[in-house]
Enzyme design. Structure first.
Site, PDB file in Angstrom:
ATOM      1  N   CYS A   1       0.808  -1.223   0.000  1.00 56.32           N
ATOM      2  CA  CYS A   1       0.000   0.000   0.000  1.00 56.32           C
ATOM      3  C   CYS A   1       0.844   1.277   0.000  1.00 56.32           C
ATOM      4  O   CYS A   1       0.318   2.354  -0.266  1.00 56.32           O
ATOM      5  CB  CYS A   1      -0.936   0.011   1.202  1.00 56.32           C
ATOM      6  SG  CYS A   1      -0.084   0.031   2.787  1.00 56.32           S
TER       7      CYS A   1
ATOM      8  N   GLU B   1      -6.835  -6.382  -0.818  1.00 54.69           N
ATOM      9  CA  GLU B   1      -6.898  -5.461   0.320  1.00 54.69           C
ATOM     10  C   GLU B   1      -5.826  -4.399   0.157  1.00 54.69           C
ATOM     11  O   GLU B   1      -4.720  -4.682  -0.304  1.00 54.69           O
ATOM     12  CB  GLU B   1      -6.683  -6.270   1.610  1.00 54.69           C
ATOM     13  CG  GLU B   1      -6.601  -5.466   2.870  1.00 54.69           C
ATOM     14  CD  GLU B   1      -5.165  -5.130   3.243  1.00 54.69           C
ATOM     15  OE1 GLU B   1      -4.985  -4.104   3.929  1.00 54.69           O
ATOM     16  OE2 GLU B   1      -4.238  -5.845   2.843  1.00 54.69           O
TER      17      GLU B   1
ATOM     18  N   ARG C   1      -8.081   1.039  11.762  1.00 58.19           N
ATOM     19  CA  ARG C   1      -7.186   0.881  10.608  1.00 58.19           C
ATOM     20  C   ARG C   1      -8.044   0.552   9.390  1.00 58.19           C
ATOM     21  O   ARG C   1      -8.227  -0.611   9.035  1.00 58.19           O
ATOM     22  CB  ARG C   1      -6.167  -0.228  10.855  1.00 58.19           C
ATOM     23  CG  ARG C   1      -5.101  -0.297   9.787  1.00 58.19           C
ATOM     24  CD  ARG C   1      -4.003  -1.270  10.196  1.00 58.19           C
ATOM     25  NE  ARG C   1      -2.877  -1.192   9.303  1.00 58.19           N
ATOM     26  CZ  ARG C   1      -2.541  -2.138   8.434  1.00 58.19           C
ATOM     27  NH1 ARG C   1      -3.251  -3.247   8.349  1.00 58.19           N
ATOM     28  NH2 ARG C   1      -1.500  -1.984   7.657  1.00 58.19           N
TER      29      ARG C   1
ATOM     30  N   ARG D   1      -9.349  -0.204   5.828  1.00 52.29           N
ATOM     31  CA  ARG D   1      -8.784  -0.857   4.656  1.00 52.29           C
ATOM     32  C   ARG D   1      -9.900  -1.039   3.633  1.00 52.29           C
ATOM     33  O   ARG D   1     -11.059  -1.255   3.993  1.00 52.29           O
ATOM     34  CB  ARG D   1      -8.205  -2.232   5.001  1.00 52.29           C
ATOM     35  CG  ARG D   1      -7.230  -2.234   6.171  1.00 52.29           C
ATOM     36  CD  ARG D   1      -6.039  -1.365   5.973  1.00 52.29           C
ATOM     37  NE  ARG D   1      -5.082  -1.999   5.111  1.00 52.29           N
ATOM     38  CZ  ARG D   1      -3.982  -1.412   4.670  1.00 52.29           C
ATOM     39  NH1 ARG D   1      -3.711  -0.170   4.996  1.00 52.29           N
ATOM     40  NH2 ARG D   1      -3.146  -2.033   3.881  1.00 52.29           N
TER      41      ARG D   1
END
Length: 170
Positions: free
Chosen positions: A73, A112, A156, A158
């Site tokens: 990411c 993801e 968090r 995602r």
């Protein structure tokens, strides 16, 4: 069903799919320490650099039903330099996923990443990704989740991108 676990890390996807009764038939992780832990956790030797595997040994990836990939990411994160696909080391690893999907045509995939990937580069990154996946015949959808949504005390967010050759109505 059989699945593969790309950019596997410690095996988050593996844990989830294993608990649902599915079997991992291939894993890949670049980091040698994480590969060691993956083997310790799951009894499967994760292979190394997915670029080299796809380029020279794509047939070593056995047939499977679900591709799972938490691809890097950093190139797409607000916290990073946002080089995106111009990051030659990590920014084009999505293309390796596409090559594997084209080669093996599994029925499903789960990807993801950071939610900002949808807005990155004036949405060009998302348009490219969505376009590549739909060209392969997948119906594609996405949703943003955080562990806190499931009672885990962590924030968090995602994005989870799912695709199916059979449609997503089911």
């Amino acid at each position: 069903m059989k699945f593969i676990d790309l950019f596997a890390g410690l095996g988050g996807f593996h844990k989830a799919l294993h608990e649902l009764g599915h079997k991992c038939v291939f894993a890949s992780e670049l980091d040698p320490t994480l590969r060691e832990l993956y083997k310790k956790n799951w009894g499967i030797e994760a292979k190394g650099d997915i670029k080299k595997i796809v380029e020279k040994e794509i047939d070593s990836i056995p047939p499977f039903d679900i591709l799972c990939a938490g691809f890097p990411c950093q190139p797409f994160s607000k916290a990073g330099n946002q080089a995106g696909r111009k990051d030659k080391e990590r920014g084009n690893l999505f293309d390796e996923i596409v090559k594997i999907l084209r080669h093996r045509t599994p029925n499903f995939f789960i990807l993801e990443n950071v939610p900002f990937i949808r807005q990155h580069d004036n949405e060009d990154t998302w348009k490219y990704m969505h376009g590549e996946l739909t060209k392969l015949g997948y119906e594609v959808d996405h949703e943003i989740y955080s562990p806190q949504d499931f009672g885990i005390p962590q924030h968090r967010k995602r994005i989870f991108i799912v695709g199916s050759l059979k449609g997503l109505e089911h």
